[in-house]
Design a protein around this motif. Structure first.
Motif, short mmCIF file in Angstrom:
data_model
loop_
_atom_site.label_atom_id
_atom_site.label_comp_id
_atom_site.label_asym_id
_atom_site.label_seq_id
_atom_site.Cartn_x
_atom_site.Cartn_y
_atom_site.Cartn_z
N PRO A 46 -13.63 -26.42 12.83
CA PRO A 46 -13.93 -26.07 11.44
C PRO A 46 -12.83 -26.57 10.50
N ASP A 47 -13.18 -26.82 9.27
CA ASP A 47 -12.23 -27.32 8.29
C ASP A 47 -11.01 -26.41 8.21
N ASN A 48 -9.82 -27.00 8.30
CA ASN A 48 -8.59 -26.20 8.30
C ASN A 48 -7.47 -27.02 7.68
N VAL A 49 -6.28 -26.43 7.61
CA VAL A 49 -5.14 -27.08 6.95
C VAL A 49 -4.78 -28.39 7.63
N LEU A 50 -4.70 -28.40 8.96
CA LEU A 50 -4.31 -29.61 9.69
C LEU A 50 -5.35 -30.71 9.56
N SER A 51 -6.63 -30.36 9.69
CA SER A 51 -7.67 -31.39 9.61
C SER A 51 -7.73 -32.02 8.23
N ARG A 52 -7.43 -31.23 7.19
CA ARG A 52 -7.40 -31.80 5.85
C ARG A 52 -6.17 -32.69 5.65
N GLN A 53 -5.03 -32.27 6.19
CA GLN A 53 -3.80 -33.03 5.99
C GLN A 53 -3.83 -34.37 6.72
N TYR A 54 -4.45 -34.40 7.90
CA TYR A 54 -4.48 -35.62 8.70
C TYR A 54 -5.90 -36.19 8.81
N ARG A 55 -6.69 -36.00 7.79
CA ARG A 55 -8.09 -36.44 7.84
C ARG A 55 -8.19 -37.95 8.06
N ASP A 56 -7.40 -38.74 7.33
CA ASP A 56 -7.47 -40.20 7.46
C ASP A 56 -7.07 -40.65 8.86
N GLU A 57 -6.00 -40.07 9.41
CA GLU A 57 -5.57 -40.44 10.75
C GLU A 57 -6.62 -40.06 11.80
N VAL A 58 -7.20 -38.87 11.65
CA VAL A 58 -8.22 -38.42 12.61
C VAL A 58 -9.44 -39.33 12.54
N ASP A 59 -9.88 -39.64 11.32
CA ASP A 59 -11.05 -40.53 11.17
C ASP A 59 -10.76 -41.91 11.75
N GLY A 60 -9.50 -42.38 11.61
CA GLY A 60 -9.15 -43.67 12.16
C GLY A 60 -9.24 -43.73 13.66
N VAL A 61 -8.98 -42.60 14.33
CA VAL A 61 -9.08 -42.54 15.79
C VAL A 61 -10.52 -42.37 16.25
N VAL A 62 -11.25 -41.50 15.57
CA VAL A 62 -12.59 -41.10 16.04
C VAL A 62 -13.66 -42.12 15.68
N TYR A 63 -13.64 -42.63 14.46
CA TYR A 63 -14.70 -43.53 14.01
C TYR A 63 -14.35 -44.98 14.31
N PRO A 64 -15.36 -45.82 14.64
CA PRO A 64 -16.75 -45.43 14.85
C PRO A 64 -17.09 -45.19 16.32
N GLU A 65 -16.19 -45.63 17.24
CA GLU A 65 -16.56 -45.61 18.65
C GLU A 65 -16.69 -44.22 19.24
N PHE A 66 -15.89 -43.26 18.74
CA PHE A 66 -15.84 -41.94 19.35
C PHE A 66 -16.39 -40.85 18.43
N GLU A 67 -17.32 -41.20 17.58
CA GLU A 67 -17.88 -40.21 16.65
C GLU A 67 -18.54 -39.08 17.42
N GLN A 68 -18.30 -37.85 16.96
CA GLN A 68 -18.86 -36.65 17.59
C GLN A 68 -19.85 -36.01 16.61
N ASN A 69 -21.02 -35.65 17.10
CA ASN A 69 -22.00 -34.98 16.25
C ASN A 69 -22.19 -33.51 16.63
N TRP A 70 -21.18 -32.94 17.28
CA TRP A 70 -21.22 -31.51 17.61
C TRP A 70 -20.00 -30.85 17.00
N LYS A 71 -20.02 -29.53 16.95
CA LYS A 71 -18.92 -28.77 16.38
C LYS A 71 -18.34 -27.84 17.44
N LEU A 72 -17.08 -27.51 17.25
CA LEU A 72 -16.40 -26.63 18.21
C LEU A 72 -17.05 -25.27 18.26
N PHE A 73 -17.49 -24.77 17.10
CA PHE A 73 -18.20 -23.50 17.02
C PHE A 73 -19.61 -23.77 16.52
N ALA A 74 -20.57 -23.09 17.08
CA ALA A 74 -21.96 -23.27 16.66
C ALA A 74 -22.59 -21.91 16.40
N PRO A 75 -22.79 -21.53 15.16
CA PRO A 75 -22.38 -22.30 13.98
C PRO A 75 -20.89 -22.12 13.70
#
Length: 219
Positions: A46-75
């Motif tokens: 879920p959206d949190n302080v760390l994910s917002r601070q490092y959003r660009d770095e995380v997107d650079g690692v995950v996209y496009p080859e490792f894109e995830q369409n699930w969430k850690l918590f559902a919902p």
């Protein structure tokens, strides 16, 4: 009698430089795997302080080859407390109408859940999902349906409330029903550095007529 003594073949002996290279390679592999798993974790969390601070770095690692369409918590964990109240307008035999007090539908569900080691899914989710259904299919400005399922959402929400309220209140027939929704943002933790939530928002829906058809099939 003579015999031979079997000796185990000596294992490979790595030289000092080779051991250093293997150790460095293992450290790089473990570190890279850890950083990759951390990036995926932040991506699906879920959206949190760390994910917002490092959003660009995380997107650079995950996209496009490792894109995830699930969430850690559902919902995802709810970040708002939503309370749904209802009140009805009744009519007496003589034709006089009366507006009744608000009934805390969400408060009743919470009271049934609190202290119960095995709470009912109905108490936990039915009313909340009904409101999500309505909210997602209506314009909050004028409460007009925005999809073909809007009227169905109205009937669903209305029938859930009427099942709990009944056909009569104080011996008078229910004539109309109105809903009030109060949304309060959950305060962030003190260490997050985020500003506090704004004042709760109150949204009142228009009065809806109630007829015999609205009670069809209700126990």
């Amino acid at each position: 009698m003579t015999g031979t003594t079997d000796r185990a073949a000596p294992g490979r002996v790595w030289s000092g430089p080779a051991q250093l290279v293997l150790g460095l390679a293992a450290a790089v592999l473990v570190s890279g795997t850890g950083l990759f798993l951390a990036a995926v974790f932040l991506h699906v969390a879920p959206d949190n302080v760390l994910s917002r601070q490092y959003r660009d770095e995380v997107d650079g690692v995950v996209y496009p080859e490792f894109e995830q369409n699930w969430k850690l918590f559902a919902p995802n964990p709810l970040q708002q407390n939503v309370s749904l109240d209802a009140r009805v307008r009744t009519v007496a035999d003589g034709g006089a109408t009366r507006t009744r007090d608000w009934i805390g539908l969400t408060a009743r569900d919470i009271a049934a859940i609190r202290g119960n080691p095995a709470p009912s899914h109905v108490d936990q989710n039915l009313l909340r999902r009904a409101w999500d259904f309505y909210d997602g299919s209506h314009d909050p400005q004028d409460e007009k349906p925005t999809s073909s399922r809007g009227r169905l959402a109205e009937q669903y929400l209305k029938r859930i409330a009427l099942q709990r309220i009944g056909r009569e209140v104080g011996g008078e027939r229910v004539l109309e029903i109105e809903f009030r929704v109060t949304t309060a943002t959950v305060p962030p933790p003190s260490w997050s550095g985020e500003t506090g939530p704004s004042a709760p928002k109150v949204r009142e829906l228009p009065w809806w007529p109630v007829g015999d058809e609205d009670y069809r099939g209700l126990g």
